[in-house]
Design a protein around this motif. Sequence first.
Motif, PDB file in Angstrom:
ATOM      1  N   VAL A 195       0.850  -1.189   0.000  1.00  0.00           N
ATOM      2  CA  VAL A 195       0.000   0.000   0.000  1.00  0.00           C
ATOM      3  C   VAL A 195       0.888   1.243   0.000  1.00  0.00           C
ATOM      4  CG1 VAL A 195      -1.868   1.218   1.146  1.00  0.00           C
ATOM      5  CG2 VAL A 195      -1.769  -1.277   1.272  1.00  0.00           C
ATOM      6  N   GLU A 202       0.863  -3.087   4.838  1.00  0.00           N
ATOM      7  CA  GLU A 202       0.545  -1.714   5.247  1.00  0.00           C
ATOM      8  C   GLU A 202       1.628  -1.199   6.193  1.00  0.00           C
ATOM      9  OE1 GLU A 202      -0.573   1.000   5.002  1.00  0.00           O
ATOM     10  OE2 GLU A 202      -2.734   1.203   4.941  1.00  0.00           O
ATOM     11  N   ASP A 203       1.824   0.108   6.178  1.00  0.00           N
ATOM     12  CA  ASP A 203       2.752   0.696   7.142  1.00  0.00           C
ATOM     13  C   ASP A 203       2.097   0.797   8.519  1.00  0.00           C
ATOM     14  OD1 ASP A 203       0.916   2.629   6.313  1.00  0.00           O
ATOM     15  OD2 ASP A 203       2.395   4.201   6.002  1.00  0.00           O
TER      16      ASP A 203
HETATM   17 MG    MG Z   1      -0.428   3.712   4.462  1.00  0.00          MG
END
Ligand code: MG
Length: 178
Positions: free
Chosen positions: A45, A102-103
Amino acid sequence: MEPVILHNRRFELMLTAEEISGRIRQMGAEISASYASKNPVLLCVLKGAFVFTADLIRQFHFPCEVMFVQLQSYSGSRSGGKVHMHLPLSGQISGRHIIILEDIAETGLSLIHLIAELEKLNPLSIQIASLLVKPSMMQQPVDIRFRGFEIGEAFVVGYGLDYDGLGRNLPDLYAEIT
Ligand code: MG
Ligand code: IMP
């Protein structure tokens, strides 16, 4: 240690690059145990997860493909609610095991929206790996199978995460000083 200043805000060290890479090695082992024979699609993402993705995928010693989706829900340092996305083609997702990379999951709303859109493309399965999770800020339950660190509510930058465009290049993770 000197605080990091980005635009007009101040940040202090929260996780070192060494702590992050140690945890990513463990996550790599966990994910490998479930996916080694599944040729999964690793869906990064953008933009925040590009550094996490680069480090995590190099823990995988089995066939896998990397794809990208751009989501944008953030302006400045608050969740904006509205999400824009550019998904891979359905032929690339249909019949595949997807791992969303995702982060950070904050409210969880962008993940819920992404999963709903992905499901329309008929994947075999979808799981989430998020480097960071803010459990106390989740607005809806999201099943995040692989999680790096659970953190508090402070806004964080570094290791791919930004504040208004700045800070992605910092090797460590920093939390805003309030
Ligand atoms: Mg993000
Ligand atoms: P959510 O939809 O509220 O879960 O937010 C998701 C997106 O907002 C994440 O993928 C990040 O790009 C961004 N975000 C959330 N919290 C932070 C933060 O503390 N620092 C930087 N970006 C964040």
